[in-house]
Design an enzyme around this catalytic site. Structure first.
Site, PDB file in Angstrom:
ATOM      1  N   LYS A 115       0.813  -1.219   0.000  1.00 57.93           N
ATOM      2  CA  LYS A 115       0.000   0.000   0.000  1.00 57.93           C
ATOM      3  C   LYS A 115       0.848   1.272   0.000  1.00 57.93           C
ATOM      4  O   LYS A 115       0.457   2.290  -0.571  1.00 57.93           O
ATOM      5  CB  LYS A 115      -0.945  -0.019   1.196  1.00 57.93           C
ATOM      6  CG  LYS A 115      -2.038  -1.085   1.076  1.00 57.93           C
ATOM      7  CD  LYS A 115      -3.017  -1.013   2.229  1.00 57.93           C
ATOM      8  CE  LYS A 115      -4.148  -2.021   2.060  1.00 57.93           C
ATOM      9  NZ  LYS A 115      -3.691  -3.408   2.128  1.00 57.93           N
ATOM     10  N   GLU A 199      -3.148   6.656   8.931  1.00 63.29           N
ATOM     11  CA  GLU A 199      -3.846   7.666   8.152  1.00 63.29           C
ATOM     12  C   GLU A 199      -5.110   8.084   8.893  1.00 63.29           C
ATOM     13  O   GLU A 199      -5.549   7.416   9.830  1.00 63.29           O
ATOM     14  CB  GLU A 199      -4.165   7.168   6.743  1.00 63.29           C
ATOM     15  CG  GLU A 199      -5.074   5.971   6.676  1.00 63.29           C
ATOM     16  CD  GLU A 199      -5.239   5.419   5.257  1.00 63.29           C
ATOM     17  OE1 GLU A 199      -4.349   5.631   4.419  1.00 63.29           O
ATOM     18  OE2 GLU A 199      -6.263   4.755   5.010  1.00 63.29           O
ATOM     19  N   HIS A 234     -14.983  -6.097   7.497  1.00 61.02           N
ATOM     20  CA  HIS A 234     -14.246  -5.426   6.416  1.00 61.02           C
ATOM     21  C   HIS A 234     -14.249  -6.216   5.114  1.00 61.02           C
ATOM     22  O   HIS A 234     -13.422  -5.969   4.239  1.00 61.02           O
ATOM     23  CB  HIS A 234     -12.793  -5.130   6.838  1.00 61.02           C
ATOM     24  CG  HIS A 234     -12.673  -4.249   8.037  1.00 61.02           C
ATOM     25  ND1 HIS A 234     -12.951  -2.904   8.013  1.00 61.02           N
ATOM     26  CD2 HIS A 234     -12.331  -4.530   9.318  1.00 61.02           C
ATOM     27  CE1 HIS A 234     -12.765  -2.391   9.214  1.00 61.02           C
ATOM     28  NE2 HIS A 234     -12.403  -3.349  10.025  1.00 61.02           N
ATOM     29  N   ARG A 291      -6.191  -7.940  -9.985  1.00 65.16           N
ATOM     30  CA  ARG A 291      -6.812  -9.203 -10.414  1.00 65.16           C
ATOM     31  C   ARG A 291      -8.264  -8.936 -10.746  1.00 65.16           C
ATOM     32  O   ARG A 291      -8.750  -7.821 -10.577  1.00 65.16           O
ATOM     33  CB  ARG A 291      -6.730 -10.232  -9.281  1.00 65.16           C
ATOM     34  CG  ARG A 291      -7.330  -9.710  -7.975  1.00 65.16           C
ATOM     35  CD  ARG A 291      -7.368 -10.717  -6.872  1.00 65.16           C
ATOM     36  NE  ARG A 291      -7.643 -10.116  -5.581  1.00 65.16           N
ATOM     37  CZ  ARG A 291      -8.819  -9.739  -5.136  1.00 65.16           C
ATOM     38  NH1 ARG A 291      -9.889  -9.890  -5.889  1.00 65.16           N
ATOM     39  NH2 ARG A 291      -8.981  -9.220  -3.935  1.00 65.16           N
TER      40      ARG A 291
END
Length: 480
Positions: A115, A199, A234, A291
């Site tokens: 990330k 973040e 999630h 993907r």
């Protein structure tokens, strides 16, 4: 490309093979001992057992899969999703053995799989990012200082993974140290990499993703957005296309941002760029999945394309023969992931035998399925049985058809997410389009689902009694 090996199992293996067969391409299935009699094995032209039931002894054995491909003169390997689909080393091994990897190059997988590297790659394209840091941290004191700058709540996030692992929301300074240690520990055990970053936590976000496809000739298209905000732990359960809240202008801006993300890593093939959309409709780059996604059928239905066919054509070096301006949204599509999970028990996997397994059929109902009646649900893999997809000219029509399809999807022997899907489709927040990623937390509970069941049973009983009384009245009428 005359022969493709599908390095996967279940519904996605069959989905890829179906398109390959339509294109006149032979297919090879690989399977574990647990999947010896699975539908994907029967569907393929050839099938090879690659190991024992646990995935690390079968579906994750990249070098063994490549050896099988070479022995059968396979031209291309399609990884599906999950397992090795985002494993850069596997993609590289396939490439090095002169077999076409039907997906992006290993460099793009590596870059977007981290990330922090992904954030670094896209920063030159003026793509909105969630406020935070662009480097890995291990010192809780540094995390506290960052949090003070960007403000609480913050999100501590694993750099090398997904699926909610290594992720912690922290609301107060006193909890930073403990939650950071937990995130590092979870990320280390899940991904072998304890790197985390911090973040700003976007409250009440919607999860919007854009489907992209890129060829080897510099052409990149987007196939509009998918709304994936109904999640548990999630992970997505209900997805739809298009989103109920995007304006044409916002759609165009997000689509262009997704194309720029793909361009930033010289992307080839199908990919998904994920964004968070806040309550004021500001969007922020989240990550790129390198993907095909589980929820790709909803994009296929509204855009009128076969994404797997485009993947194969692009991998063969063909040029995309569609222009962005030719693509238009037609209608609305909805997908429910049918998991063998118990929605009354925290969505825990439900293991057992499919004593009854009858799929719904009808116009605009699509079931991408990987199981048959009488099969056992293996404990070794993701518990998804199928994907139930409905299409309508309007969102309301797609929702109503989904409720109808759920009612005609009969499963006995295991618990599934079918009742949860019906709960979502009947809930006012979902029907209005006014929901976010906290839908489950805000509106769902096992008690509410049970209450809905009870109410439906009572209504059904009243209808049955009324019908019985009417029938009796008819029987008593004198013959004319």
């Amino acid at each position: 490309m005359k022969k493709i090996l599908v390095a996967n199992r279940g519904e996605i293996a069959i989905r890829v093979m179906r398109t390959a067969k339509k294109m006149g391409i032979k297919t090879v299935a690989v399977y574990s001992t647990a999947d010896r009699n699975a539908p994907h094995v029967k569907y393929a032209d050839e099938a090879v057992c690659i190991g024992e039931a646990p995935s690390n002894q079968s579906y994750l054995l990249g070098s063994k899969i490549v050896d099988v491909a070479k022995s059968l003169n396979v031209d291309g390997i399609h990884p599906g999703y999950g397992f090795l689909s985002e494993n850069a080393d596997f993609a590289e091994t396939v490439e090095n053995n002169n077999i076409t990897f039907i997906g992006p190059r290993s460099k793009a997988i590596k870059m977007m799989g981290d990330k922090l590297a992904a954030k670094d790659a896209v920063k030159n394209y003026d793509i909105p990012m969630v406020p935070g840091v662009d480097h890995a941290i291990t010192d809780p004191n540094e995390a506290v200082e960052i949090a003070k700058k960007i403000g609480f709540p913050i999100l501590i996030k694993a750099a090398a993974g997904g699926g909610g692992k290594g992720m912690r929301v922290v609301n107060e300074e006193k909890d930073v140290v403990e939650q950071m240690e937990r995130a590092i520990s979870e990320a280390t055990s899940a991904f072998g990499d304890g790197s985390v970053f911090v973040e700003k936590y976007v409250t009440s976000p919607r999860h919007i993703e854009i489907q992209v496809m890129a060829d080897m000739h510099g052409n990149i298209l987007h196939f509009f957005e998918r709304e994936c905000s109904v999640q548990r732990r999630h992970q997505k359960v209900v997805e739809e296309a298009p989103s109920a809240v995007l304006t044409p202008q916002l759609r165009e801006r997000m689509g262009q941002a997704a194309i720029d993300v793909a361009r930033s890593c010289d992307y080839i093939g199908a990919g998904t760029v994920e964004f968070l959309l806040d309550a004021d409709h500001n969007f922020y780059f989240l990550e790129m999945n390198t993907r095909l996604q589980v929820e790709h059928p909803v994009s296929e239905l509204i855009a009128g394309v076969d994404l797997v066919e485009l993947q194969i054509r692009v991998a063969r070096g063909e040029k995309l023969d569609i222009k962005q301006e030719d693509l238009k949204i037609n209608g609305h599509a909805l997908e429910l992931r049918v998991y063998a999970e118990d929605p009354l028990n925290d969505f825990l996997p439900s293991v057992g035998n499919l004593e009854v397994y009858k799929l719904p059929v009808g116009k605009n109902i699509r079931v991408d399925n990987g199981f048959e009646e009488g099969m056992d649900i293996p404990i070794y893999y993701d518990p998804m049985l199928s994907k139930l997809i409905t299409y309508g000219e309007t969102r309301d029509e797609a929702i109503q058809l989904m409720i109808h399809a759920i009612e005609n999807y009969h499963v006995k022997g295991v618990q599934t997410t079918l009742p949860f899907g019906k709960f979502v489709c009947q809930h006012e927040a979902f029907r209005s389009g006014n929901f976010d990623t906290h839908f489950v937390k805000k509106y769902y509970s096992p008690e509410k689902l049970e209450a809905q069941h009870t109410e439906e049973a009572q209504i059904a009983a009243l209808i049955a009694v009324k019908q019985y009384l009417e029938d009796q009245k008819l029987l008593r009428l004198p013959i004319q």
